[in-house]
Design a protein around this motif. Structure first.
Motif, PDB file in Angstrom:
ATOM      1  N   SER A   1       3.251   4.089  12.040  1.00 49.90           N
ATOM      2  CA  SER A   1       2.786   3.615  10.748  1.00 49.90           C
ATOM      3  C   SER A   1       3.505   4.343   9.619  1.00 49.90           C
ATOM      4  CB  SER A   1       1.272   3.811  10.601  1.00 49.90           C
ATOM      5  OG  SER A   1       0.946   5.183  10.626  1.00 49.90           O
ATOM      6  N   THR A   2       3.432   3.759   8.438  1.00 54.78           N
ATOM      7  CA  THR A   2       4.007   4.362   7.254  1.00 54.78           C
ATOM      8  C   THR A   2       3.213   3.859   6.059  1.00 54.78           C
ATOM      9  OG1 THR A   2       6.070   4.784   6.045  1.00 54.78           O
ATOM     10  CG2 THR A   2       5.700   2.535   6.817  1.00 54.78           C
ATOM     11  N   THR A   3       3.484   4.397   4.900  1.00 51.43           N
ATOM     12  CA  THR A   3       2.774   3.994   3.689  1.00 51.43           C
ATOM     13  C   THR A   3       3.745   3.358   2.712  1.00 51.43           C
ATOM     14  OG1 THR A   3       1.151   5.776   3.938  1.00 51.43           O
ATOM     15  CG2 THR A   3       1.349   4.768   1.770  1.00 51.43           C
TER      16      THR A   3
ATOM     17  N   PRO B   1      -1.484   2.328  -2.662  1.00 53.30           N
ATOM     18  CA  PRO B   1      -0.890   2.578  -1.348  1.00 53.30           C
ATOM     19  C   PRO B   1      -1.496   1.684  -0.267  1.00 53.30           C
ATOM     20  CG  PRO B   1      -2.465   4.302  -1.883  1.00 53.30           C
ATOM     21  CD  PRO B   1      -2.367   3.431  -3.098  1.00 53.30           C
ATOM     22  N   ARG B   2      -0.662   1.306   0.677  1.00 53.10           N
ATOM     23  CA  ARG B   2      -1.104   0.550   1.847  1.00 53.10           C
ATOM     24  C   ARG B   2      -0.449   1.168   3.083  1.00 53.10           C
ATOM     25  NH1 ARG B   2      -2.226  -5.018   0.602  1.00 53.10           N
ATOM     26  NH2 ARG B   2      -3.795  -5.011  -1.075  1.00 53.10           N
ATOM     27  N   VAL B   3      -1.240   1.369   4.121  1.00 50.55           N
ATOM     28  CA  VAL B   3      -0.706   1.848   5.401  1.00 50.55           C
ATOM     29  C   VAL B   3      -0.358   0.632   6.242  1.00 50.55           C
ATOM     30  CG1 VAL B   3      -1.173   3.166   7.500  1.00 50.55           C
ATOM     31  CG2 VAL B   3      -2.044   3.974   5.301  1.00 50.55           C
TER      32      VAL B   3
ATOM     33  N   ASN C   1       2.380  -0.981   9.632  1.00 53.57           N
ATOM     34  CA  ASN C   1       3.201  -0.640  10.785  1.00 53.57           C
ATOM     35  C   ASN C   1       4.618  -0.335  10.329  1.00 53.57           C
ATOM     36  OD1 ASN C   1       1.117  -1.016  12.610  1.00 53.57           O
ATOM     37  ND2 ASN C   1       1.604  -3.171  12.931  1.00 53.57           N
ATOM     38  N   ARG C   2       5.203   0.685  10.942  1.00 58.11           N
ATOM     39  CA  ARG C   2       6.581   1.055  10.611  1.00 58.11           C
ATOM     40  C   ARG C   2       7.536   0.129  11.369  1.00 58.11           C
ATOM     41  NH1 ARG C   2       8.982   6.006   8.858  1.00 58.11           N
ATOM     42  NH2 ARG C   2       6.931   6.976   8.935  1.00 58.11           N
TER      43      ARG C   2
END
Length: 222
Positions: A84-86, A101-103, A105-106
């Motif tokens: 995951s990433t933001t 901000p939203r988390v 999937n990377r």
């Protein structure tokens, strides 16, 4: 004499049966817990184990520079490093827009993911905090390409409908600022249903050149 020979042979036979076989030293063996790499018959590290421990097969540090010329992929990050990433999406709050901000999937095409998150609008918690959007709910992302730092975002024609001058300015700013967060993006062009747009006909807003988040400083909070 015959008796002496028989006794001697018997003694030798007993000695042979009781003597352990000789072991040839083949090098250091791995520990049971796997603390060392497996060894071959000559005691050198096993090549497969060495490759796994050294990270063989991973892309070189400058892999982004060698990636295909689709900068939406270059804007992303290595999916192997995390799940995951933001990212941030720009939502409206009153007559301004703010970064939220939203988390996610990377994935390689993280730019498209960010735009899709933006088009989804505010979630329940964000709505409760006073966030909204000027982007029509029926708007869909048709494609995103980035060439020489210019992101061309292709949206469905619904993006242009309604809102007045302020509403249209805010929605353009929402998209431009959401994409401008990525280092591979220097400016944004808009396309509707596959055609690059220079003027938004509803209110005559001219965007015949790439725009950046800084072009909307008057409506960006903070």
């Amino acid at each position: 004499m015959r008796g002496w020979l028989i006794a001697t042979v018997a003694v030798l036979a007993l000695a042979a049966c009781g003597t352990p076989a000789q072991v040839v030293d083949v090098g250091n063996a791995p520990t049971r817990g796997g603390d060392t790499a497996p060894t071959s018959a000559l005691g050198t590290p096993d090549e497969t184990a060495t490759a796994a421990l050294s990270g063989a097969g991973e892309p070189p540090p400058d892999a982004a520079a060698q990636a295909p010329a689709d900068p939406d992929q270059q804007a992303g990050t290595d999916p192997a490093t995390s799940v995951s990433t933001t990212v941030v999406v720009y939502l409206t709050q009153g007559e301004q827009i703010r970064a939220v901000p939203r988390v996610v999937n990377r994935v390689p095409r993280i730019g498209s993911v960010a735009v899709e998150q933006l088009l989804a609008g505010p979630n329940g918690g964000e709505q409760a905090a006073g966030y909204g959007t000027e982007i029509p709910a029926s708007t869909r992302l048709r494609g995103l390409t980035i060439t020489d730092g210019v992101a061309t975002v292709d949206l469905s024609g619904d993006f242009e409908s309604g809102g007045g001058t302020l509403g249209l300015t805010l929605r353009l700013a929402q998209v431009a600022c959401t994409l401008d967060q990525f280092p591979t993006v220097d400016g944004v062009r808009f396309a509707l249903d596959g055609t690059v747009v220079d003027v938004f006909s509803g209110d005559g807003l001219i965007i015949d050149e790439p725009v950046a988040c800084s072009d909307y400083a008057d409506v960006v909070a903070g």
